[in-house]
Design a protein around this motif. Structure first.
Motif, PDB file in Angstrom:
ATOM      1  N   THR A 126       0.791  -1.051  -0.327  1.00 13.26           N
ATOM      2  CA  THR A 126       0.025   0.141  -0.004  1.00 13.26           C
ATOM      3  C   THR A 126       0.752   1.274  -0.109  1.00 13.26           C
ATOM      4  O   THR A 126       1.949   1.197   0.612  1.00 13.26           O
ATOM      5  N   GLU A 127       0.426   2.339  -0.774  1.00 13.81           N
ATOM      6  CA  GLU A 127       1.087   3.379  -0.873  1.00 13.81           C
ATOM      7  C   GLU A 127       0.733   4.129   0.462  1.00 13.81           C
ATOM      8  O   GLU A 127      -0.309   4.462   0.958  1.00 13.81           O
ATOM      9  N   ASN A 128       1.777   5.072   1.111  1.00  8.43           N
ATOM     10  CA  ASN A 128       1.513   5.975   2.368  1.00  8.43           C
ATOM     11  C   ASN A 128       1.491   7.493   1.666  1.00  8.43           C
ATOM     12  O   ASN A 128       2.003   7.776   0.443  1.00  8.43           O
ATOM     13  N   ASP A 129       1.125   8.322   2.280  1.00  7.79           N
ATOM     14  CA  ASP A 129       0.863  10.116   2.011  1.00  7.79           C
ATOM     15  C   ASP A 129       2.341  10.362   1.722  1.00  7.79           C
ATOM     16  O   ASP A 129       2.345  11.274   0.937  1.00  7.79           O
ATOM     17  N   ASP A 130       3.474   9.811   2.082  1.00  9.08           N
ATOM     18  CA  ASP A 130       4.984  10.100   1.908  1.00  9.08           C
ATOM     19  C   ASP A 130       5.318   9.483   0.512  1.00  9.08           C
ATOM     20  O   ASP A 130       6.324   9.464   0.303  1.00  9.08           O
ATOM     21  N   GLN A 131       4.333   8.782   0.119  1.00  7.67           N
ATOM     22  CA  GLN A 131       4.799   7.740  -1.339  1.00  7.67           C
ATOM     23  C   GLN A 131       5.801   6.952  -0.751  1.00  7.67           C
ATOM     24  O   GLN A 131       6.294   6.165  -1.921  1.00  7.67           O
ATOM     25  N   SER A 132       6.087   6.676   0.423  1.00  4.05           N
ATOM     26  CA  SER A 132       6.691   5.230   0.693  1.00  4.05           C
ATOM     27  C   SER A 132       5.504   4.257   0.472  1.00  4.05           C
ATOM     28  O   SER A 132       4.529   4.468   0.325  1.00  4.05           O
ATOM     29  N   VAL A 133       6.288   2.839   0.699  1.00  2.97           N
ATOM     30  CA  VAL A 133       5.091   1.814   0.229  1.00  2.97           C
ATOM     31  C   VAL A 133       5.375   0.811   1.606  1.00  2.97           C
ATOM     32  O   VAL A 133       6.525   0.310   2.099  1.00  2.97           O
TER      33      VAL A 133
END
Lengths: 103, 453
Positions: free
Chosen positions: B322-329
């Motif tokens: 899943t993608e997080n708000d800071d675009q990490s996964v």
């Protein structure tokens, strides 16, 4: 007419004929290209102020950061900018001397 | 070309398998045509950064083979040309081919790239894994062979800048596709592979998470002339502090219709992880795996070296990305080494170890049978692994199934040997027939023999 003028006229007629043959493709490509050049102009104006990271540039130009990076990659490939150190986890990019102040 | 050109062998595909087979046949004195659908020879290997387990530069191995093919007096190379069909005509094969328009005269172009620098249109560059850019007038990559420009008509605005910039008047904007035929005694199909689709698994983001990459994209990031010149996240240019690999992301999965092991994913992931350790010395590199299959010479040692370098191997099944708000996964993993405990870990970048699919469906174009997995069927896999269901058509490399570069090159050599034996047999048969026929018709000696009999 001189040979050069003949050749210019021939090219003009060829381009006109080909545009008539594939109007939809050419129109779509032209629209994309114009939008891209407008974005590139804004990026260059921002970079002319000084080195910037991709997120900073994206924010200043109101672009998605992935799109800003794509433009950076394109400009880097064709010698319009270079890396200029780092700011935290991000690289800084600056225009190459020839491109500073252009557009 | 007014007459149908004739060759001893037709090699379809100019990746590493096709290049090797063509050189091996040409070195034996056979006339070879090699047909490549892309604008340059070199195939997938030329886009790789380095190769396992030696970490040799991929370009340093591929480029000399490309040059050997391009310069060989017995090889004729047709790039940007597709084989439409191959059919038998007597003792030969007739191939219908389509040469796509480059909009550049190949003889006149000197590869100076002035058209490329003049072109105002930039588009996504497929060669750089869709991460970088190229112009609408372009040479595909630095070491492309031939060093001939082409114009991408779908993105050309017909501004004429390339025509005006060309010092040799090589741009021919009204060039048309040309369909023609060639004849060959034998055919080697080296039609290669393609990746399983990155978007096939919705639980892995369905191809929509920017920082979830295909392995070929990571190859470009690691390559010296890659799109960014270094490894950074495609979402925002961040230098990653943590990179993860998800193994078996496109293979050994009945739901994708890919039940087989693709044989190279473990090793390319380990290789990339080792290269990342070099280019991102402080980054954490994790490989989520079910089994590590290090079957080749030196592969187990390579795997052990990666462990010794500090690459973390986590035995587990990755359930979701899943993608997080800071675009990490975030990787959600069921740890097989910890009694099925479920963990979630964040990474800046995730690479899906996708598998191999056949490069193309050969059934329609070449009338070859394929196996259940879609790769070219080899009815004698043990004693003649390069033979197909059609006598005279041989297969090389990943066209017959997933394999690494070492096995591909070995098999290409074997296909060339099989093809050369077949060609020699056909030549001998033709000479015998000619001799017999001329003896029947003209030879006084033959008359005497007949009288005696």
């Amino acid at each position: 007419m001189s040979p050069a003028a003949d050749s210019r006229q021939e090219l003009k007629e060829l381009l006109k004929r080909l545009r008539a043959e594939r109007p939809t493709i050419v129109e779509a490509a032209t629209t994309r290209s114009n939008a891209q050049r407008a974005t590139r102009r804004v990026i260059k104006i921002e970079l002319a102020k000084g080195p910037a990271t991709v997120p900073a540039l994206a924010s200043a130009c109101s672009l998605p950061s992935a799109d800003a990076l794509w433009h950076i990659a394109a400009m880097r490939k064709y010698g319009e900018l270079v890396e200029n150190g780092q700011d935290g986890d991000y690289c800084l990019y600056r225009l190459t001397p020839n491109d500073e102040g252009s557009d | 070309m007014s007459e149908t050109p004739r060759f001893d062998a037709l090699v379809i595909g100019a990746g590493i398998a096709g290049l090797q087979a063509a050189v091996d046949l040409a070195d034996q004195g056979f006339k070879v045509a090699i047909v490549e659908r892309d604008p340059s020879i070199g195939g997938a290997m030329i886009a790789l950064s380095k190769v396992f387990p030696t970490l040799d530069c991929a370009s340093c191995i591929t480029t000399p083979k490309m040059a050997a093919v391009a310069r060989h007096p017995n090889i004729t190379t047709f790039t940007y040309t597709e084989v439409l069909s191959v059919g038998r005509a007597g003792d030969r094969f007739v191939a219908s081919v389509l040469s796509k328009p480059r909009y550049v005269d190949e003889e006149a172009c000197i590869g100076c790239r002035k058209c490329e620098y003049a072109c105002p249109v930039e588009v996504v560059d497929e060669f750089d894994g869709r991460l970088g850019a190229r112009r609408a007038a372009y040479i595909p990559f630095t070491t492309a062979i031939p060093q001939t420009a082409l114009i991408d008509a779908d993105n050309c605005t017909l501004c004429g800048a390339c025509v005006r910039a060309c010092p040799t008047d090589a741009v021919v904007l009204d060039q048309r596709p040309r369909e023609w035929q060639l004849e060959a005694t034998a055919v080697v199909a080296a039609t290669g592979w393609k990746l399983t689709p990155v978007g096939a698994k919705p639980q892995y983001g369905g191809g929509e998470i920017t920082n979830v990459l295909e392995p070929t994209q990571m190859e470009r990031l690691l390559a010296p002339h890659g799109p960014y010149g270094r490894v950074i996240r495609p979402s925002d240019g961040k230098i990653p502090e943590s990179v993860a690999y998800v193994q078996c992301a496109g293979s050994r999965d009945q739901t994708l219709g890919v039940s087989y092991c693709s044989r190279v994913c473990c090793m390319y992931a380990i290789k990339q992880a080792m290269l990342l350790s070099g280019s991102l010395p402080i980054a954490d590199i994790t490989i989520y795996y079910m089994d590590i299959r290090a079957f080749g010479k030196g592969y187990e040692e390579f795997y052990r070296s990666a462990q010794a370098m500090g690459i973390e191997f986590v035995k587990g099944k990755v359930a979701r990305l899943t993608e997080n708000d800071d675009q990490s996964v975030t990787v959600r993993v069921e740890r097989l080494d910890q009694f099925g405990q479920v963990e979630e870990r964040r990474h800046d970048l995730v690479v899906l170890s996708l598998g191999m699919l056949p490069g193309e469906d050969v059934r329609q174009r070449f009338d070859l049978e394929v196996a259940e997995d879609g790769f070219v069927m080899t009815p004698q896999p043990k004693d003649a692994p390069c033979r197909t269901t059609v006598d005279g058509i041989f297969v090389a490399g990943t066209a017959s199934g997933p394999k690494d570069i070492v096995d591909t090159i070995v098999e290409a050599g074997a296909a060339a040997t099989e093809a050369s034996l077949y060609i020699s047999k056909m030549i001998a048969a033709a000479e015998t027939a000619t001799a017999a026929s001329s003896a029947d018709v003209t030879s006084p000696a033959a008359d005497r023999v007949e009288v005696k009999v």
